[in-house]
Design an enzyme around this catalytic site. Structure first.
Site, short mmCIF file in Angstrom:
data_model
loop_
_atom_site.label_atom_id
_atom_site.label_comp_id
_atom_site.label_asym_id
_atom_site.label_seq_id
_atom_site.Cartn_x
_atom_site.Cartn_y
_atom_site.Cartn_z
CE1 TYR A 189 -21.82 0.37 19.56
CE2 TYR A 189 -22.83 2.20 18.42
CZ TYR A 189 -22.11 1.04 18.39
OH TYR A 189 -21.67 0.54 17.19
CG HIS B 94 -24.16 -4.55 16.43
ND1 HIS B 94 -24.13 -3.86 17.61
CD2 HIS B 94 -23.05 -4.12 15.75
CE1 HIS B 94 -23.09 -3.05 17.65
NE2 HIS B 94 -22.42 -3.20 16.53
CG LEU C 271 -10.60 8.42 9.81
CD1 LEU C 271 -10.76 9.81 10.41
CD2 LEU C 271 -9.95 8.50 8.43
CB VAL D 289 -16.27 20.86 18.12
CG1 VAL D 289 -16.60 21.72 16.91
CG2 VAL D 289 -17.51 20.65 18.97
CD GLU D 290 -11.81 21.75 18.98
OE1 GLU D 290 -12.22 22.88 19.36
OE2 GLU D 290 -12.15 20.68 19.55
CD GLN D 291 -10.92 13.64 17.72
OE1 GLN D 291 -11.93 12.94 17.68
NE2 GLN D 291 -9.90 13.36 18.50
CG LEU D 292 -17.95 17.21 13.37
CD1 LEU D 292 -18.28 15.90 12.67
CD2 LEU D 292 -19.14 17.72 14.17
CG ASN E 199 -13.34 13.34 10.87
OD1 ASN E 199 -12.15 13.18 10.58
ND2 ASN E 199 -13.89 12.77 11.93
#
Length: 318
Positions: free
Chosen positions: A53, A126, A223, A286-289, A292
């Site tokens: 990653y 993986h 999602l 942060v808004e997405q977190l 969730n």
């Protein structure tokens, strides 16, 4: 944040695992730190990364996620509080796709160095290496556990029958078994001809094996890039079926009843199914977190679970 048992590890972990795929690369350092800090402050203690990653992002030929997490862990001084998972097996740079035992050991050493730690809590294969005897793979991972560099092992992107064979072989030889599984899995079920290579979606066979043998599933892409709750995200190609249209209607119906987003309904379904899964969530803000995390407070009734589970699919398990 309550914790859930993690497969056969004997450990309990946060019910939402924070995926760090793009931290320090596509997600800029400041935002990445803010997301990690918010997750930690909310009680989250489960981080997921991999040695590759995200080497496919422009300008990041070398792994960025592991060293970024290593810096954050060092700054916070919280390594012992966190359950850290990483993965080996896929190719990047001059590293081939392989579970060659010597290569696995070298890659684990590099991951430990990037993470700034002397052990990882969970190491995934993986990808399955079909050109190598399963015994070699299981022996290599067992040696890492015996050395203390790895606490537990898991499998990602495996066929159900290969996972079963690997664990049976390990049991027969007294080796460490795969204790949890990370597949591509969500509420919508891909149609039969969908191809996500090199990713491998969960099949009925895999789900049944995991459920029957207490192997926790940790779905990635749970999602489907936000398609359940964002008007600008369509159902991905590979999931466009009549059954999935009906399933989307069910999600939207429950979301309206609960005054929640469709994404939250799906995360609630994943964490409240029997047995529960532990979704690996990827956030770029942060808004997405926060959206969730709020799904953990969304209690679905028996009737709502029946509504979500009552739609027949093209052979897909609910």
């Amino acid at each position: 944040m309550d914790e859930l048992p993690l497969g056969t590890t004997g450990e309990t972990v946060s019910p939402l695992c924070l995926g760090a795929m793009y931290f320090g690369s596509r997600t800029d350092p400041e935002t990445s730190r803010a997301i990690l800090d918010r997750y930690y402050e909310a009680g989250g203690r489960f981080l997921d990364t991999a040695n590759i990653y995200a080497t496919w992002v422009d300008g990041h030929d070398e792994p960025a996620s592991e060293p970024f997490l290593g810096e954050w862990l060092a700054d916070r001084g919280n390594r012992d509080e966190m359950f850290v998972a990483t993965k080996v097996g896929f190719d990047y740079g001059d590293v081939p796709q392989s579970l060659d035992p010597d290569l696995v050991e070298r890659e684990v050493e590099k991951s430990l160095d990037r993470l700034g730690t002397d052990y990882v809590d969970l190491l995934y294969a993986h990808v399955d290496d079909r050109e190598r005897p399963l015994a070699e793979t299981m022996e290599a991972f067992d040696r890492l556990v015996e050395s203390g560099k790895v606490d537990h092992i898991g499998a990602s992107n495996y066929h159900g029958w290969r996972l079963a064979r690997a664990n049976t072989l390990a049991e027969e030889r007294g080796l460490t078994q795969f204790s949890c599984v990370q597949p591509r899995f969500s509420y919508l079920v891909p149609h039969r001809d969908a191809d996500f290579a090199p990713q491998r979606p969960a099949t009925d066979e895999l789900v049944t094996y995991c459920d029957d043998h207490d192997l926790t599933m940790l779905p990635y892409s749970p999602l489907l890039q936000g398609c359940y709750g964002r008007d600008d995200r369509r159902i991905p190609e590979g999931y466009v079926t009549t059954e999935n249209r009906l399933k989307m209607e069910a999600v939207q119906d429950v979301a309206e009843r609960k005054d929640a987003s469709g994404n939250q309904v799906v995360l609630a379904w994943l964490t409240q199914r029997d047995p529960p899964t532990i979704p690996v969530i990827g956030c770029s803000s942060v808004e997405q977190l926060d959206e969730n995390l709020a799904a953990l407070d969304l209690a679905l009734t028996d009737a709502e679970m029946e509504r979500l589970n009552g739609i027949e699919t093209l052979g897909g398990l609910q």
